[in-house]
Every structure is written in C-alpha cells, then in structure tokens.
Write an enzyme that holds these catalytic residues in place. Structure first.
Site, PDB file in Angstrom:
ATOM      1  CG  HIS A   1      -6.336   2.302   0.831  1.00 37.64           C
ATOM      2  ND1 HIS A   1      -5.184   2.829   0.277  1.00 37.64           N
ATOM      3  CD2 HIS A   1      -5.914   1.301   1.671  1.00 37.64           C
ATOM      4  CE1 HIS A   1      -4.128   2.181   0.753  1.00 37.64           C
ATOM      5  NE2 HIS A   1      -4.541   1.243   1.586  1.00 37.64           N
TER       6      HIS A   1
ATOM      7  CB  CYS B   1      -0.941  -0.009   1.187  1.00 39.83           C
ATOM      8  SG  CYS B   1      -1.824  -1.564   1.324  1.00 39.83           S
TER       9      CYS B   1
ATOM     10  CE  LYS C   1     -14.425   4.552   7.272  1.00 40.05           C
ATOM     11  NZ  LYS C   1     -14.982   4.460   5.921  1.00 40.05           N
TER      12      LYS C   1
END
Lengths: 128, 386
Positions: free
Chosen positions: B334, B83, B330
């Site tokens: 993502h 990520c 959030k």
C-alpha cells in the site's frame, strides 16, 4: 513534527476548556466552526466533562510523539449534553477499559515538542 | 461527452525499494504503461501522491515527473486525497478525456514510504486524519480502524476470525501476483498470533508500508478502436466520488463507511448497473475490517454480513463475488498515493484476461474502490470490457 506556538495556542480554548458551539437545532460542534451546515446560527457552548466510551482501542505502535506511553487506550467519548471527542483513557489498566464505561475529562500534559521543548497540554479521560 | 477507454497499464514490483527514488518508481510505472498502450506521447498527466513532502521531502511532483518522464511541456498536476489520491487522479484524467480537452492522458500515483522511520511514517499517515483533534490525542490510523472494528464487532457480531480470514484470502491471491510486496500465503493462526498494533487489530490485519508506483493510460474509446487494438478494449463506464467528515468521532454511525456507499451509488447510476451486476472488485483493504465494511457499503452484502461472507468463501477467487484478486493492499502492498491506480490495473488485467495464475473465468465488469483516511473520501470506478 514541530508545533510552533501560534498553531498550538489557537486550539487552547478547546483543549483547555472544551469550548464548543451549539446550533439553534441543538447540534454540538467541537471545535467551533467559521460556518455551520445549512447556515445555522450557533452560540458558544462549554461541553460537559462527563461522558461515556463509545468505542476504543489500545495503541501498541504509536506515532513518535507518543512512543513513551505505549500501550495506551484511546477512545471516542460521547459527552453528556452532546459533543464527541477522541481522547486517551488513562489512570486505568488498558485491559480494563470497556465500551459504555463512564468517564470524566481531565486536563493533562500531552507531550513536549520542538527544539524549545514546548509543553503541550490537553484533555484525557479517566474512569468516573 | 466521450466514452473513455483504458489502453495501457504499468506497474513494477512493489516493496521496500531502497535503491529506487520516488522519481525512479513513477517513471518506471509510467513508461511501462506507455509501452503497454503503444503511445509515444501524452497530452497531460495526473499524479496521485499523499505526501511527497513528509515521506520523501519532495513537492512539485508534477514537474519532477514530467521532467524525468521526458514529457515536458505536457500539462501535469499532482493531486491528493490521502490514500485515495490515485483514484482521484484516475477520475480527473477520465474527466479530461471525456470532456474532449485531451486525448491521451496518463493517470497514476506514487509513494516513497521507506526513506523515513516507521514512527515517522505513522505520523505522516496520521495527518490524513484530523491532526489537531485526532492525531494530537494519540490516535493512529490502525487505531481509527480498530475503533471501527470494535464497534462493528459489538453491533453485528463480526469476529476476529472473520477479520483474519480477509488477510488469509488476500495473501492467497497475492501469492499469485509477482508484483506483490508480500507474495506468499499466511495461515489463520499466523494472522491471529501476529504482533498487536492497535487492539483488536494485529500486524497482519494491517496493510504494510510500501514503496511503489502505478500508472494507466486513458484515451477516447473511438480513438482506442482506431489506433490501440493490441488488447481487449476496457471502458470506464462509471465514476463516483464522495467525502465525509475528517474526524471519525464526528460521524453518526462508525459501523459503516458512508463515503464509500455514496461514491458507489453515483458510479452505479452512471454505469446503469447495481451491485449484483459487478463480477469482481478491488476494494480498499488498508485494514481487514475496511474490506468487510466496504463490501457492505458497496451493496455486495447486507450491513453486518460482510464478515460471514468472507468466512463462507464468497469473496475468494472461486466465490460469488471475488474481492481483491491482486492480493489487495494487504499482500500487494500500500504505497498510499499509488494504490488507486494499481486497483484499476488489476481490474483491467482481469477484464483483458491478462491476470495470469489469478485470472477469473471471463469476467465482464469490475469495480475499484479507493478510500482516503478513515473514510473521509472515497472514489469508485466501474470498468467493462467491450
């Protein structure tokens, strides 16, 4: 994702027998490594099958391989004499799992995989 | 060594983009960045992508994207640190410009996550942990952060309300971001009653599955001063990168994220600043506990004080240390390989004064922190407006 048998069987000593390595300074590495930090020498070390829960969660949305099991508890277990594992905590209602709980490692079936229906085994822990 | 400026930023509306392919998304973001900068060519590019193979059945993204962006034979590379892949792309592009090897470098990222089922995506994401010793035993990414959350709660008294308030704050910010996947506010009650995912984390403590891309154009500050004068000049003054063990259970302390702390220390040292000098930050809130732990690791709050800081409003847009004005992972979404570049975009926009309704009052220095896995890697960049 399909596991081919060489990839599965490479991990057999660890998954079936908790075979780790202990360095001269007493640090336990699980699984054993090709090289140990600082160039330390290490000897084969069989980890204890007793330990306690350091932290845990109850999985409600698992990856596809474990969708039949949910909800199930998984925790980080610190074993007596050194070494930590991530393992499912079974034979107990997930709501009764607690940090600090004493557990015993058992050999269990994990899942079946691939077109051949390969049976996959490993370790889970149960309340002691 | 040359100072490096951010001269262009490009993104698009994120979400479940069933009509857009992985190449459509990246080229859209990249073209937007090139237009924003006013450049008609690039010397090279770095594309962050966690798993083109598992998510979109496409590897060799360097050539796919260079081809469809129309920049062949420019050099291109796809880079991966889970990520944190786009954060790594930014760092590699920054290194290439700083070193003098190239002048105009495009850095960004992309992830196409909704072409597969949710269970398949959960598996693909789990490969950013230790596949054989974590994933094999049934732990998921929400599960890893849930175990960190429980340990943090038991050690410091961090509460579920505090974890939930991170989501409330980030959705309040994201409601002002037209590019966010979920641009609407949520109440504390909604967060705390949402579907259980991995106890104690519920659905609204987790960042979503998102399709999206983001891109940034870098060039030497000197060239930016001469040729790219359309925007206030934003300079990368610090970059830090650190790793930690792949398995969470191998770490001595799971109530802190060591790679985040060390990557921040490196960036602070390079920029000649400390945590108190940072006006605002975009941090990697893949789960709400991560935002709390990262703000502690960055030195914004003492260990254990990240939760109370959220509760006191210190991390809101009006607070002393605004965190995730974009809506964070959030609310903004993502797409794992793109997130690090989108963070740089938000910091740049805030510093330029181009953040619209969520604009902070004249910020001068911002920080972006991008994390891979359960903290196995972290990248920090510090940006300043000149």
């Amino acid at each position: 994702m399909k596991i081919r048998s060489p990839r599965y069987h490479r991990e057999t000593p660890q998954r079936y027998r908790l075979e780790a390595a202990k360095t001269e300074s007493g640090k336990v590495y699980f699984p054993p490594r090709v090289y140990y930090p600082g160039g330390e020498k290490a000897q084969p070390y069989k980890m204890s099958d007793r330990g306690r829960v350091i932290t845990y969660t109850v999985i409600h949305t698992p990856a596809a391989e474990y969708s039949d099991l949910a909800p199930f508890a998984v925790g980080i277990i610190e074993l007596e004499g050194g070494g930590r594992i991530t393992a499912q905590i079974v034979d107990v209602d997930p709501s009764e799992v607690k940090t600090g709980m004493r557990v015993k490692v058992e050999f269990r079936r994990m899942r079946t995989e691939g077109d051949e229906g390969l049976l996959c085994y490993g370790y889970k822990v149960v309340p002691e | 060594m040359r100072e490096v400026a951010v001269i262009g930023v490009g993104i698009h509306k994120w979400g479940e983009l069933w009509d857009m392919s992985i190449r459509d998304m990246f080229v859209t973001a990249a073209r937007n960045a090139m237009d924003d900068a006013g450049v008609d060519h690039i010397d090279s590019m770095y594309i962050g992508c966690m798993s083109g193979g598992l998510f979109a059945a496409q590897e060799h993204l360097a050539s796919v994207m260079a081809d469809y962006l129309g920049v062949t034979p420019a050099a291109a590379a796809r880079v991966e640190t889970a990520c944190a892949s786009a954060g790594l792309a930014v760092r590699l592009g920054w290194m290439e410009v700083m070193s003098g090897l190239s002048d105009i470098v495009l850095v960004g990222g992309v992830e196409k996550m909704t072409d597969i089922t949710g269970e398949e995506a959960t598996f693909a994401l789990s490969t950013a942990a230790d596949t054989e010793y974590e994933g094999y035993n049934g732990i998921t990414f929400p599960g890893l952060y849930a175990m960190m959350a429980r340990a943090h709660m038991e050690k410091y008294g961090t509460t579920l309300e505090q974890l939930s308030q991170v989501a409330v704050k980030n959705h309040a910010n994201g409601a002002l971001n037209p590019e966010a996947q979920y641009p609407f506010p949520v109440t504390l009650e909604t967060v705390m009653n949402s579907t259980m995912v991995a106890e104690p984390l519920r659905l609204l403590h987790c960042s979503p599955i998102t399709d999206g891309a983001a891109a940034v154009i870098l060039c030497p500050l000197k060239l930016a001063r001469e040729k790219f004068k359309d925007h206030p000049l934003v300079v990368i003054t610090g970059s830090g990168h650190a790793t930690d063990t792949i398995a969470l259970h191998s770490r001595e302390d799971i109530t802190t994220i060591k790679a985040a702390r060390i990557s921040a220390e490196k960036a602070y040292k390079m920029a000649g600043v400390g945590p108190a000098d940072i006006d605002f930050a975009e941090v990697h809130d893949c789960f709400t506990i991560a935002e709390i732990m990262v703000t502690e690791a960055l030195g914004f709050f003492e260990p254990g004080k990240g939760g109370p800081a959220v509760e006191a409003g210190e991390t809101s847009r009006e607070g002393s240390k605004p965190i995730n004005t974009s809506g964070g992972l959030k609310s903004k979404g993502h797409p794992v390989g793109a997130t690090g570049a989108a963070q740089i975009i938000e910091v740049t926009r805030q510093l330029r004064g181009e953040a619209g309704k969520r604009q902070l009052d004249n910020p001068r220095r911002g920080l972006a922190q991008n994390m891979g896995g359960s903290g196995g890697s972290s990248l920090v960049h510090i940006l300043e407006v000149r």
